[in-house]
Motif scaffolding. Structure first.
Motif, PDB file in Angstrom:
ATOM      1  N   LEU A 185      61.302 -29.350 -11.436  1.00 36.72           N
ATOM      2  CA  LEU A 185      59.842 -29.604 -12.634  1.00 36.72           C
ATOM      3  C   LEU A 185      59.353 -28.700 -13.309  1.00 36.72           C
ATOM      4  O   LEU A 185      59.915 -28.405 -14.416  1.00 36.72           O
ATOM      5  CB  LEU A 185      58.716 -30.504 -12.061  1.00 36.72           C
ATOM      6  CG  LEU A 185      59.258 -31.896 -10.979  1.00 36.72           C
ATOM      7  CD1 LEU A 185      57.592 -31.999 -10.338  1.00 36.72           C
ATOM      8  CD2 LEU A 185      58.784 -32.486 -12.599  1.00 36.72           C
ATOM      9  N   HIS A 186      59.456 -27.670 -13.094  1.00 39.05           N
ATOM     10  CA  HIS A 186      59.284 -26.027 -13.510  1.00 39.05           C
ATOM     11  C   HIS A 186      60.090 -26.075 -14.274  1.00 39.05           C
ATOM     12  O   HIS A 186      59.812 -25.904 -15.347  1.00 39.05           O
ATOM     13  CB  HIS A 186      59.088 -24.772 -12.296  1.00 39.05           C
ATOM     14  CG  HIS A 186      58.912 -24.071 -12.686  1.00 39.05           C
ATOM     15  ND1 HIS A 186      59.009 -22.128 -13.149  1.00 39.05           N
ATOM     16  CD2 HIS A 186      56.890 -24.019 -13.427  1.00 39.05           C
ATOM     17  CE1 HIS A 186      58.212 -21.642 -13.461  1.00 39.05           C
ATOM     18  NE2 HIS A 186      56.982 -22.319 -13.575  1.00 39.05           N
ATOM     19  N   ARG A 187      61.300 -26.209 -14.111  1.00 43.79           N
ATOM     20  CA  ARG A 187      62.547 -25.611 -14.745  1.00 43.79           C
ATOM     21  C   ARG A 187      63.041 -26.548 -16.069  1.00 43.79           C
ATOM     22  O   ARG A 187      63.363 -26.292 -17.487  1.00 43.79           O
ATOM     23  CB  ARG A 187      63.893 -25.980 -14.079  1.00 43.79           C
ATOM     24  CG  ARG A 187      64.601 -24.992 -12.652  1.00 43.79           C
ATOM     25  CD  ARG A 187      65.603 -24.951 -12.508  1.00 43.79           C
ATOM     26  NE  ARG A 187      66.394 -24.628 -13.038  1.00 43.79           N
ATOM     27  CZ  ARG A 187      67.711 -24.452 -13.670  1.00 43.79           C
ATOM     28  NH1 ARG A 187      67.696 -22.630 -13.174  1.00 43.79           N
ATOM     29  NH2 ARG A 187      68.567 -24.695 -14.487  1.00 43.79           N
ATOM     30  N   GLN A 188      62.042 -28.179 -15.645  1.00 45.70           N
ATOM     31  CA  GLN A 188      61.817 -28.936 -16.844  1.00 45.70           C
ATOM     32  C   GLN A 188      60.342 -28.649 -17.844  1.00 45.70           C
ATOM     33  O   GLN A 188      59.374 -29.879 -18.358  1.00 45.70           O
ATOM     34  CB  GLN A 188      61.924 -29.917 -16.388  1.00 45.70           C
ATOM     35  CG  GLN A 188      63.135 -30.638 -15.952  1.00 45.70           C
ATOM     36  CD  GLN A 188      62.658 -32.393 -15.470  1.00 45.70           C
ATOM     37  OE1 GLN A 188      61.931 -32.435 -15.099  1.00 45.70           O
ATOM     38  NE2 GLN A 188      63.949 -32.556 -14.746  1.00 45.70           N
ATOM     39  N   LYS A 189      60.672 -27.103 -17.550  1.00 52.03           N
ATOM     40  CA  LYS A 189      59.447 -26.617 -19.211  1.00 52.03           C
ATOM     41  C   LYS A 189      57.399 -27.265 -17.956  1.00 52.03           C
ATOM     42  O   LYS A 189      56.632 -27.058 -19.222  1.00 52.03           O
ATOM     43  CB  LYS A 189      59.611 -27.406 -20.253  1.00 52.03           C
ATOM     44  CG  LYS A 189      60.489 -26.404 -20.704  1.00 52.03           C
ATOM     45  CD  LYS A 189      60.799 -25.671 -20.664  1.00 52.03           C
ATOM     46  CE  LYS A 189      62.233 -24.623 -21.433  1.00 52.03           C
ATOM     47  NZ  LYS A 189      62.476 -23.409 -20.774  1.00 52.03           N
ATOM     48  N   ASN A 190      57.029 -27.714 -17.136  1.00 50.85           N
ATOM     49  CA  ASN A 190      56.415 -28.310 -16.612  1.00 50.85           C
ATOM     50  C   ASN A 190      56.238 -26.551 -16.175  1.00 50.85           C
ATOM     51  O   ASN A 190      56.715 -25.971 -15.653  1.00 50.85           O
ATOM     52  CB  ASN A 190      56.390 -29.196 -15.466  1.00 50.85           C
ATOM     53  CG  ASN A 190      56.907 -30.313 -15.600  1.00 50.85           C
ATOM     54  OD1 ASN A 190      55.908 -31.317 -16.692  1.00 50.85           O
ATOM     55  ND2 ASN A 190      57.798 -31.082 -15.810  1.00 50.85           N
ATOM     56  N   ASN A 191      54.363 -26.254 -16.386  1.00 52.85           N
ATOM     57  CA  ASN A 191      53.741 -25.140 -15.960  1.00 52.85           C
ATOM     58  C   ASN A 191      53.445 -25.241 -14.378  1.00 52.85           C
ATOM     59  O   ASN A 191      53.832 -26.074 -13.438  1.00 52.85           O
ATOM     60  CB  ASN A 191      52.345 -25.499 -16.505  1.00 52.85           C
ATOM     61  CG  ASN A 191      51.480 -25.683 -15.976  1.00 52.85           C
ATOM     62  OD1 ASN A 191      50.796 -25.799 -15.164  1.00 52.85           O
ATOM     63  ND2 ASN A 191      50.765 -26.419 -17.254  1.00 52.85           N
ATOM     64  N   CYS A 192      53.227 -24.021 -14.069  1.00 52.36           N
ATOM     65  CA  CYS A 192      53.436 -24.321 -12.366  1.00 52.36           C
ATOM     66  C   CYS A 192      52.344 -25.152 -11.369  1.00 52.36           C
ATOM     67  O   CYS A 192      53.044 -25.333 -10.186  1.00 52.36           O
ATOM     68  CB  CYS A 192      52.798 -23.001 -11.875  1.00 52.36           C
ATOM     69  SG  CYS A 192      53.793 -21.081 -12.421  1.00 52.36           S
ATOM     70  N   ALA A 193      50.906 -25.049 -12.191  1.00 56.49           N
ATOM     71  CA  ALA A 193      49.906 -25.878 -11.642  1.00 56.49           C
ATOM     72  C   ALA A 193      50.392 -27.586 -11.879  1.00 56.49           C
ATOM     73  O   ALA A 193      50.604 -28.682 -10.866  1.00 56.49           O
ATOM     74  CB  ALA A 193      49.231 -26.415 -12.731  1.00 56.49           C
TER      75      ALA A 193
END
Length: 144
Positions: free
Chosen positions: A12-20
């Motif tokens: 998810l993070h690699r898909q441009k979602n932020n840390c939260a």
């Protein structure tokens, strides 16, 4: 089949979602929500709240949001687990403020177990997978 929540959060993070978003989204299924719903709820908590880098790390905020979704009717339990989750994160990384974590970059030279297992070396991704790992441990220790 058991979900590898650390790997999912990393994805998810690699898909441009932020840390939260990445941390909270990794627990969406347990709370009966879609990943899209949870990442939508978490968007403003990234970057130390609204991208300011001045507040609580988004990985912690995402974990606390996940706890709220898991225990919506039990404020006492949610508060206790949230407090313990934040304490454990601080124990691992020495701080909880996004900006301070970015400056110090803890975990990059000495990776956490989840980061080692997944071969992660990027600072914020380490925060994400470690937060998920800590939250999973906490939930296993305190089942409903």
């Amino acid at each position: 089949m058991k979900i590898d929540r650390c790997a999912f959060a990393y994805q998810l993070h690699r898909q441009k979602n932020n840390c939260a978003q990445a941390v909270a989204g990794a627990f969406a299924d347990l709370a009966g929500f879609s990943v899209e719903q949870v990442t939508g709820l978490a968007v403003g908590f990234g970057g130390g709240v609204g991208g300011s880098h001045a507040e609580l790390c988004g990985a912690i905020s995402g974990g606390i949001l996940a706890l709220g979704l898991l225990y919506p009717g039990d404020k006492r339990r949610c508060y206790a687990l949230s407090k313990e989750f934040r304490r454990r994160f601080a124990e691992v990384f020495g701080r909880t403020c996004c900006g301070e974590l970015l400056k110090a970059r803890p975990g990059v030279s000495e990776q956490t177990p989840a980061a080692k297992r997944l071969g992660i070396t990027a600072h914020c991704s380490i925060m994400v997978v470690t937060a998920v790992e800590l939250l999973e441990e906490l939930l296993q220790e305190h089942p409903e």
